[in-house]
Design an enzyme around this catalytic site. Structure first.
Site, short mmCIF file in Angstrom:
data_model
loop_
_atom_site.label_atom_id
_atom_site.label_comp_id
_atom_site.label_asym_id
_atom_site.label_seq_id
_atom_site.Cartn_x
_atom_site.Cartn_y
_atom_site.Cartn_z
N TYR A 208 0.88 -1.17 0.00
CA TYR A 208 0.00 0.00 0.00
C TYR A 208 0.92 1.21 0.00
O TYR A 208 1.61 1.47 1.00
CB TYR A 208 -0.88 0.02 1.24
N PRO A 299 -13.18 0.03 -2.38
CA PRO A 299 -12.35 -1.18 -2.36
C PRO A 299 -11.11 -1.08 -1.47
O PRO A 299 -10.42 -2.09 -1.28
CB PRO A 299 -11.95 -1.35 -3.83
P1 RFL Z 1 -22.33 -8.96 -7.55
O1 RFL Z 1 -21.03 -9.63 -7.67
O2 RFL Z 1 -22.49 -7.59 -8.11
O3 RFL Z 1 -23.40 -9.94 -8.17
C1 RFL Z 1 -24.71 -9.52 -8.47
C2 RFL Z 1 -25.25 -10.40 -9.57
O4 RFL Z 1 -26.60 -10.05 -9.84
C3 RFL Z 1 -26.78 -9.96 -11.24
N1 RFL Z 1 -27.92 -9.06 -11.51
C4 RFL Z 1 -29.14 -9.49 -11.90
N2 RFL Z 1 -29.61 -10.72 -12.13
C5 RFL Z 1 -30.91 -10.83 -12.50
N3 RFL Z 1 -31.72 -9.74 -12.70
C6 RFL Z 1 -31.26 -8.50 -12.47
N4 RFL Z 1 -32.08 -7.44 -12.67
C7 RFL Z 1 -29.93 -8.33 -12.06
N5 RFL Z 1 -29.15 -7.26 -11.74
C8 RFL Z 1 -27.95 -7.72 -11.43
C9 RFL Z 1 -25.45 -9.45 -11.76
O5 RFL Z 1 -25.27 -9.74 -13.14
C10 RFL Z 1 -24.49 -10.21 -10.88
O6 RFL Z 1 -24.15 -11.47 -11.41
O7 RFL Z 1 -22.78 -8.84 -6.00
P2 RFL Z 1 -22.49 -9.83 -4.76
O8 RFL Z 1 -22.77 -11.26 -5.11
O9 RFL Z 1 -23.17 -9.20 -3.61
O10 RFL Z 1 -20.90 -9.76 -4.53
C11 RFL Z 1 -20.28 -8.57 -4.10
C12 RFL Z 1 -18.90 -8.40 -4.74
O11 RFL Z 1 -18.98 -8.66 -6.13
C13 RFL Z 1 -18.37 -6.98 -4.53
O12 RFL Z 1 -18.56 -6.57 -3.18
C14 RFL Z 1 -16.87 -6.81 -4.81
O13 RFL Z 1 -16.45 -7.38 -6.00
C15 RFL Z 1 -16.56 -5.30 -4.80
N6 RFL Z 1 -15.38 -4.98 -5.60
C16 RFL Z 1 -14.17 -5.16 -5.06
N7 RFL Z 1 -14.08 -5.54 -3.77
C17 RFL Z 1 -12.89 -5.73 -3.23
O14 RFL Z 1 -12.84 -6.11 -2.04
N8 RFL Z 1 -11.71 -5.55 -3.97
C18 RFL Z 1 -11.76 -5.18 -5.27
O15 RFL Z 1 -10.73 -5.05 -5.91
C19 RFL Z 1 -13.00 -4.96 -5.87
N9 RFL Z 1 -13.06 -4.61 -7.15
C20 RFL Z 1 -15.47 -4.53 -6.92
C21 RFL Z 1 -14.30 -4.37 -7.70
C22 RFL Z 1 -16.71 -4.23 -7.50
C23 RFL Z 1 -16.79 -3.74 -8.81
N10 RFL Z 1 -18.05 -3.31 -9.31
C24 RFL Z 1 -19.28 -3.98 -8.92
C25 RFL Z 1 -18.21 -1.97 -9.70
C26 RFL Z 1 -14.37 -3.98 -9.03
C27 RFL Z 1 -15.61 -3.65 -9.58
C28 RFL Z 1 -15.66 -3.23 -11.03
C1 PHB Z 2 -7.19 -6.77 -4.72
O1 PHB Z 2 -6.31 -7.65 -4.83
O2 PHB Z 2 -8.04 -6.58 -5.59
C2 PHB Z 2 -7.19 -5.90 -3.50
C3 PHB Z 2 -6.40 -6.24 -2.44
C4 PHB Z 2 -6.37 -5.44 -1.30
C5 PHB Z 2 -7.16 -4.30 -1.26
C6 PHB Z 2 -7.98 -3.96 -2.32
C7 PHB Z 2 -8.00 -4.76 -3.46
O3 PHB Z 2 -7.10 -3.52 -0.14
#
Ligand code: RFL
Ligand code: PHB
Length: 397
Positions: A208, A299
């Protein structure tokens, strides 16, 4: 497209969304002998390919093992016991979180978790992709009705419960009548540009890096694939910088411009706005909101996926209490329990966001405050241990 109606269906639990929350919930319910139907808008390939989070807390890893999907994670996941800070003066300091609080974290991509959950899904379970027009048509005190277009046919699914696992932009949360739900939102004045690069990480542990040029994070998905982030102004487009510019800026912030950041093709980019949101309560009648549908975190502290997994596990236990023992206490307590954990995650994510990001309009006074905070984190075992408990998720069990 034909719109002939299909025969109405019935299921105990209708799950909207096949992200990590929806798939895990379906899996845990299956292990308890509870049937469900999962409705996902996107294709199976799209869902399995989405690169997002990658840091799994110990509690998340335990849940995945309990769900019987931990074998590949145990083989291929990278267990971490510490990370490194790089401060504006170029000094490096290790945060030995496992030594401080006894808990590790694992680096294993969210899409790998999703692939493992998909692979564990058995043929008799109803998991539908490419489902259009999903709508919660009725939410009664004793059941619900979901309508959708399945294989081109209007379909009605009657159920006891709806699990809204459809992420921040889904249809579940808006199905709650106005006045029954409050959304709390905070937008942070910065965004992250994330890249996946076919290059080994600069170091085996995360870095970080807080610098006068902005924040950078070195993470990884495997020993040969790096995940790197740069803080960027919120309005910046995902294609604003060339690959070479991104590499150079990462190198400046992570190494002080030493040119030692390993390079390799950038496989993918994503722009992540830094936003905090919580919906209260997380239940309305027979609808339960799970994961990003109810709350999102910036994130910075990698809590989003971990909170989603914790919600799915909590709801699975509550539904098991209902179906196996006729008990409703866990269902009635779901929202309060999940919200307590969500707010803990929000507080740490907001604090970490503030710690990592010097804003352009920041005063010299603010900079000194950040310096004082780091000094306390690096010199006080009590302070560092409290941080370690939050970072690893131990504090939110
Ligand atoms: P998800 O993964 O968004 O899954 C939701 C699912 O619902 C579907 N969906 C529908 N299906 C039917 N009808 C509808 N009307 C629908 N609307 C949506 C979608 O297609 C999808 O398959 O939520 P879930 O399961 O709660 O999981 C949460 C995680 O995905 C999320 O908290 C993390 O990925 C957040 N996040 C990150 N978190 C981290 O800790 N580190 C990261 O590096 C990180 N990168 C990210 C991320 C979230 C991102 N998004 C959503 C903007 C990067 C991105 C791009
Ligand atoms: C990641 O690997 O996507 C990642 C790891 C640590 C963080 C945020 C994102 O604090």
């Amino acid at each position: 497209m034909s719109t002939a109606a299909a025969a109405p269906r019935r299921t105990p639990v209708c799950i909207i969304g096949a992200g990590p929350a929806g798939l895990l919930l379906a899996r845990l319910l299956r292990l308890s002998g509870i049937e469900s139907v999962v409705l996902e808008r996107r294709s199976r390939e799209h869902v399995a390919r989405r690169v997002r989070a990658g840091l799994l807390e110990q509690g998340t890893v335990q849940t995945l093992r309990t769900a019987g999907v931990g074998a590949r994670l145990d083989r291929e996941g990278l267990e971490h016991h510490g990370f490194r800070w790089r401060l504006p003066d170029g000094s490096a300091h290790r945060m030995p979180f496992a030594e401080l609080c006894g808990a590790s974290v694992w680096m294993y991509g969210q899409q790998e978790v999703v692939k493992d959950l998909l692979a564990a899904h058995t043929a008799e379970q109803s998991l539908y992709f490419g489902v259009e027009d999903v709508r919660i048509a009725e939410l009664r005190p004793d059941g619900a009705l979901v309508r959708c277009t399945l294989d081109g046919r209007l379909t009605e699914i009657a159920c006891d419960f709806v699990a809204g696992c459809d992420g921040f932009h889904g249809v579940s949360r808006p199905a709650v009548p106005a006045g029954e739900l409050t959304g709390h939102r905070l937008d942070h004045p910065v965004a992250w540009l994330g890249v996946l690069a076919a290059a080994p990480p600069l170091s085996p542990e995360l870095i970080y890096a807080v610098s006068d040029r902005g924040f950078a994070l070195q993470s990884m998905r495997s020993p040969t694939v790096s995940r790197l982030y740069l803080s960027v102004p919120p309005g910046e487009g995902v294609d604003h910088r060339t690959d070479a510019e991104i590499r150079q800026e990462l190198d400046r912030r992570l190494t002080g411009g030493a040119g030692t950041l390993p390079t390799g093709p950038i496989l993918e980019r994503v722009l992540v706005p830094l936003r905090s949101f919580v919906a209260e309560p997380m239940q309305y009648r027979r609808l339960f909101l799970v994961g990003d549908a109810a709350h999102i975190v910036p994130p910075s502290a990698a809590k989003g996926l971990n909170l989603a997994v914790a919600d799915a596990r909590l709801l699975a236990e509550a539904l098991d209490g209902w179906y196996a023992h006729g008990r409703r206490e866990l269902l009635d307590g779901y929202s309060a329990t999940a919200l307590r954990r969500a707010w803990q995650g929000q507080e740490f994510s907001a604090a970490m966001t503030a710690l990592l990001h010097p804003t352009p309009q920041e005063s010299a006074f603010d900079r000194r405050l950040r310096g004082a905070r780091f000094e306390r984190l690096l010199s006080s075992t009590a302070e560092a241990t409290a941080f370690a408990e939050q970072y690893t998720g131990l504090a939110r069990r």
